[in-house]
Motif scaffolding. Structure first.
Motif, PDB file in Angstrom:
ATOM      1  N   LEU A  17       0.775  -1.178   0.173  1.00  0.00           N
ATOM      2  CA  LEU A  17      -0.140   0.023   0.018  1.00  0.00           C
ATOM      3  C   LEU A  17       0.896   1.380   0.235  1.00  0.00           C
ATOM      4  N   GLN A  18       1.974   1.152   0.712  1.00  0.00           N
ATOM      5  CA  GLN A  18       2.867   2.498   0.831  1.00  0.00           C
ATOM      6  C   GLN A  18       3.353   2.622  -0.764  1.00  0.00           C
ATOM      7  N   THR A  19       3.814   1.429  -1.500  1.00  0.00           N
ATOM      8  CA  THR A  19       4.206   1.780  -2.749  1.00  0.00           C
ATOM      9  C   THR A  19       3.186   2.537  -3.599  1.00  0.00           C
ATOM     10  N   LEU A  20       2.060   1.998  -3.496  1.00  0.00           N
ATOM     11  CA  LEU A  20       0.911   2.680  -4.471  1.00  0.00           C
ATOM     12  C   LEU A  20       0.807   4.220  -3.888  1.00  0.00           C
ATOM     13  N   LEU A  21       0.910   4.352  -2.605  1.00  0.00           N
ATOM     14  CA  LEU A  21       0.670   5.977  -2.228  1.00  0.00           C
ATOM     15  C   LEU A  21       2.086   6.655  -2.870  1.00  0.00           C
ATOM     16  N   VAL A  22       3.104   6.107  -2.660  1.00  0.00           N
ATOM     17  CA  VAL A  22       4.250   6.749  -3.066  1.00  0.00           C
ATOM     18  C   VAL A  22       4.290   6.930  -4.565  1.00  0.00           C
ATOM     19  N   ARG A  23       3.925   5.733  -5.343  1.00  0.00           N
ATOM     20  CA  ARG A  23       3.771   5.772  -6.894  1.00  0.00           C
ATOM     21  C   ARG A  23       2.983   7.179  -7.339  1.00  0.00           C
ATOM     22  N   ALA A  24       1.750   7.093  -6.565  1.00  0.00           N
ATOM     23  CA  ALA A  24       0.826   8.071  -6.977  1.00  0.00           C
ATOM     24  C   ALA A  24       1.150   9.551  -6.778  1.00  0.00           C
ATOM     25  N   MET A  25       1.936   9.799  -5.637  1.00  0.00           N
ATOM     26  CA  MET A  25       2.463  10.936  -5.628  1.00  0.00           C
ATOM     27  C   MET A  25       3.793  11.391  -6.520  1.00  0.00           C
ATOM     28  N   VAL A  26       4.587  10.406  -6.897  1.00  0.00           N
ATOM     29  CA  VAL A  26       5.356  10.617  -7.901  1.00  0.00           C
ATOM     30  C   VAL A  26       4.735  11.081  -9.238  1.00  0.00           C
ATOM     31  N   LEU A  27       3.923  10.283  -9.534  1.00  0.00           N
ATOM     32  CA  LEU A  27       3.010  10.404 -10.891  1.00  0.00           C
ATOM     33  C   LEU A  27       2.402  11.999 -10.867  1.00  0.00           C
ATOM     34  N   LYS A  28       1.828  12.149  -9.698  1.00  0.00           N
ATOM     35  CA  LYS A  28       1.398  13.595  -9.538  1.00  0.00           C
ATOM     36  C   LYS A  28       2.210  14.485  -9.795  1.00  0.00           C
ATOM     37  N   GLU A  29       3.470  14.512  -9.326  1.00  0.00           N
ATOM     38  CA  GLU A  29       4.538  15.540  -9.491  1.00  0.00           C
ATOM     39  C   GLU A  29       4.883  15.608 -10.817  1.00  0.00           C
ATOM     40  N   GLU A  30       5.104  14.403 -11.357  1.00  0.00           N
ATOM     41  CA  GLU A  30       5.581  14.239 -12.790  1.00  0.00           C
ATOM     42  C   GLU A  30       4.394  15.100 -13.814  1.00  0.00           C
ATOM     43  N   THR A  31       3.181  14.669 -13.228  1.00  0.00           N
ATOM     44  CA  THR A  31       2.064  15.348 -14.500  1.00  0.00           C
ATOM     45  C   THR A  31       2.318  16.895 -14.198  1.00  0.00           C
ATOM     46  N   ARG A  32       2.637  17.497 -12.701  1.00  0.00           N
ATOM     47  CA  ARG A  32       2.837  19.028 -12.646  1.00  0.00           C
ATOM     48  C   ARG A  32       3.946  19.455 -13.372  1.00  0.00           C
ATOM     49  N   LYS A  33       4.803  18.712 -13.536  1.00  0.00           N
ATOM     50  CA  LYS A  33       6.126  19.074 -14.361  1.00  0.00           C
ATOM     51  C   LYS A  33       5.812  18.846 -15.752  1.00  0.00           C
ATOM     52  N   GLY A  34       4.899  18.318 -16.065  1.00  0.00           N
ATOM     53  CA  GLY A  34       4.464  17.913 -17.620  1.00  0.00           C
ATOM     54  C   GLY A  34       5.356  16.795 -17.983  1.00  0.00           C
ATOM     55  N   ILE A  35       5.922  15.945 -17.202  1.00  0.00           N
ATOM     56  CA  ILE A  35       6.499  14.725 -17.731  1.00  0.00           C
ATOM     57  C   ILE A  35       5.687  13.671 -17.911  1.00  0.00           C
ATOM     58  N   CYS A  36       5.862  13.239 -19.062  1.00  0.00           N
ATOM     59  CA  CYS A  36       4.650  12.343 -19.729  1.00  0.00           C
ATOM     60  C   CYS A  36       5.287  10.967 -20.028  1.00  0.00           C
ATOM     61  N   GLN A  37       5.296   9.913 -19.173  1.00  0.00           N
ATOM     62  CA  GLN A  37       5.532   8.606 -19.318  1.00  0.00           C
ATOM     63  C   GLN A  37       4.565   7.724 -19.728  1.00  0.00           C
ATOM     64  N   GLN A  38       4.671   6.840 -20.798  1.00  0.00           N
ATOM     65  CA  GLN A  38       3.640   5.891 -20.962  1.00  0.00           C
ATOM     66  C   GLN A  38       4.060   4.411 -20.900  1.00  0.00           C
ATOM     67  N   PRO A  39       4.140   4.148 -19.677  1.00  0.00           N
ATOM     68  CA  PRO A  39       4.168   2.680 -19.496  1.00  0.00           C
ATOM     69  C   PRO A  39       3.342   1.576 -19.985  1.00  0.00           C
ATOM     70  N   LEU A  40       2.310   2.274 -20.112  1.00  0.00           N
ATOM     71  CA  LEU A  40       1.211   1.183 -20.532  1.00  0.00           C
ATOM     72  C   LEU A  40       0.662   1.166 -21.910  1.00  0.00           C
ATOM     73  N   THR A  41       1.567   1.681 -22.898  1.00  0.00           N
ATOM     74  CA  THR A  41       1.445   1.848 -24.236  1.00  0.00           C
ATOM     75  C   THR A  41       1.042   0.300 -24.934  1.00  0.00           C
ATOM     76  N   GLY A  42       0.244   0.291 -25.427  1.00  0.00           N
ATOM     77  CA  GLY A  42      -0.310  -1.090 -26.241  1.00  0.00           C
ATOM     78  C   GLY A  42      -1.258  -1.917 -25.232  1.00  0.00           C
ATOM     79  N   LYS A  43      -1.455  -1.482 -24.100  1.00  0.00           N
ATOM     80  CA  LYS A  43      -2.198  -2.174 -23.153  1.00  0.00           C
ATOM     81  C   LYS A  43      -3.730  -1.604 -23.026  1.00  0.00           C
TER      82      LYS A  43
END
Ligand code: CP
Ligand code: NVA
Length: 310
Positions: A17-43
């Motif tokens: 659960l901690q991993t999910l919480l941390v991952r969500a916060m990192v993804l939020k920060e990346e969104t704010r910075k305009g960083i766009c990673q697409q790890p689920l391409t093709g899914k």
């Protein structure tokens, strides 16, 4: 490594659960910075929704698209489930087409059965018994605004419903104490409560008096008095739940900087007043935003894990 499915929070351990919480916060920060990673391409995921949804549907869909994936949405009117096709057939067929199934439905046994027969992750997007993804988003909001929940008085006021059950499981797994005030006869699920108490290390108190419960609260969360599927009980419940309304007077008994959560949609004038919902202590729109980031984290972690294990 994660469990294959996300059916309820008690199926996970604290580091997961901690991993999910941390991952969500990192993804939020990346969104704010305009960083766009697409790890689920093709899914692709299939969203099977048998109940209405604004936030959960749109945030899961938006999350999947942002991560590079695709979504197929099926309401009960669209699929053969509504015409009685067995869940075990549906699960095995969908597993051949998509990489994950996000389900909103009535009985918990429906998501459990889909998961039993599915080769791809099944994610519970709300049942009558649990709303795990929502409560993870809520805890993310608590951490952002007030820090780690272990140091906080977190209080649930109102119905002992799916949200209350998921809060109980979150408290058990993550290790924070929780107080719930519910009317007699509307307590949380007794089995969920007893397992959570047995497995967790912090107290989970259920009481009837909202005034006693809210004393010194740092975080107060509430939800509608009649959940989806209970519409015919709504009038009766309004009378029973009146003392549990989160209003200015009740909140005055909590800490001065108490934070108010509501998963929305809200019934203003019933479980919460307009004044409180729109007031400075309410964080309901940040909470709603965090569903997007948390759903990205859930899809990212579960679908990536499933790929690695395949
Ligand atoms: N909070 C929540 O699950 O909202 P929806 O019913 O709009 O998805
Ligand atoms: N308890 C509510 C939550 C809605 C997001 C319901 O199940 O209707």
């Amino acid at each position: 490594m994660f469990n294959k499915h996300l059916l309820s929070l008690q199926d996970f351990n604290q580091p997961q659960l901690q991993t999910l919480l941390v991952r969500a916060m990192v993804l939020k920060e990346e969104t704010r910075k305009g960083i766009c990673q697409q790890p689920l391409t093709g899914k692709t995921i299939c969203m099977l929704f048998e109940k209405a949804s604004t936030r959960t549907r749109v945030s899961f869909e938006s999350a999947m698209y942002s991560l590079g994936g695709q979504v197929i949405y099926l309401s009960s009117r669209d699929s053969q489930l509504g015409r009685g096709e067995p869940l075990k057939d549906t699960a095995r067929v969908l597993s051949r087409y998509v990489d994950g199934i996000v389900v909103r439905t009535f009985g918990q046994e429906i998501v459990d059965e889909l998961a039993r027969y599915s080769d791809v992750p099944v994610i519970n997007a709300l049942t009558d018994l649990h709303h795990p993804c929502q409560v993870l988003s809520d805890i993310m909001t608590v951490i952002e605004k007030k820090g780690t929940p272990e140091n906080l008085e977190i209080v649930w006021i109102g119905d002992g419903n799916n949200m209350a059950n998921s809060w109980i499981q979150a408290a058990s797994v993550l290790g924070f104490s929780l107080t719930l005030a519910c009317p007699e006869g509307y307590e949380p699920d007794p089995e969920i409560l007893s397992i959570a108490r047995m497995k967790g290390s912090c107290p989970i108190n259920v009481m009837y008096d909202p005034i006693e419960a809210i004393e010194d609260a740092d975080v107060v969360s509430t939800d509608v008095w009649a959940s989806m599927g209970q519409e015919e009980e709504a009038d009766e419940r309004i009378e029973i739940f009146k003392p549990y309304q989160v209003n200015k007077e009740l909140l005055s008994r909590a800490e001065d900087d108490v934070m108010v959560l509501h998963c929305l949609p809200a019934h203003r004038g019933e479980e919460i007043t307009e004044e409180v919902l729109e007031g400075a202590q309410s964080v309901v729109f940040d909470q709603a935003e965090n569903k997007l980031h948390m759903h990205k984290a859930i899809l990212n972690c579960l679908l990536e894990d499933a790929q690695q294990q395949a």
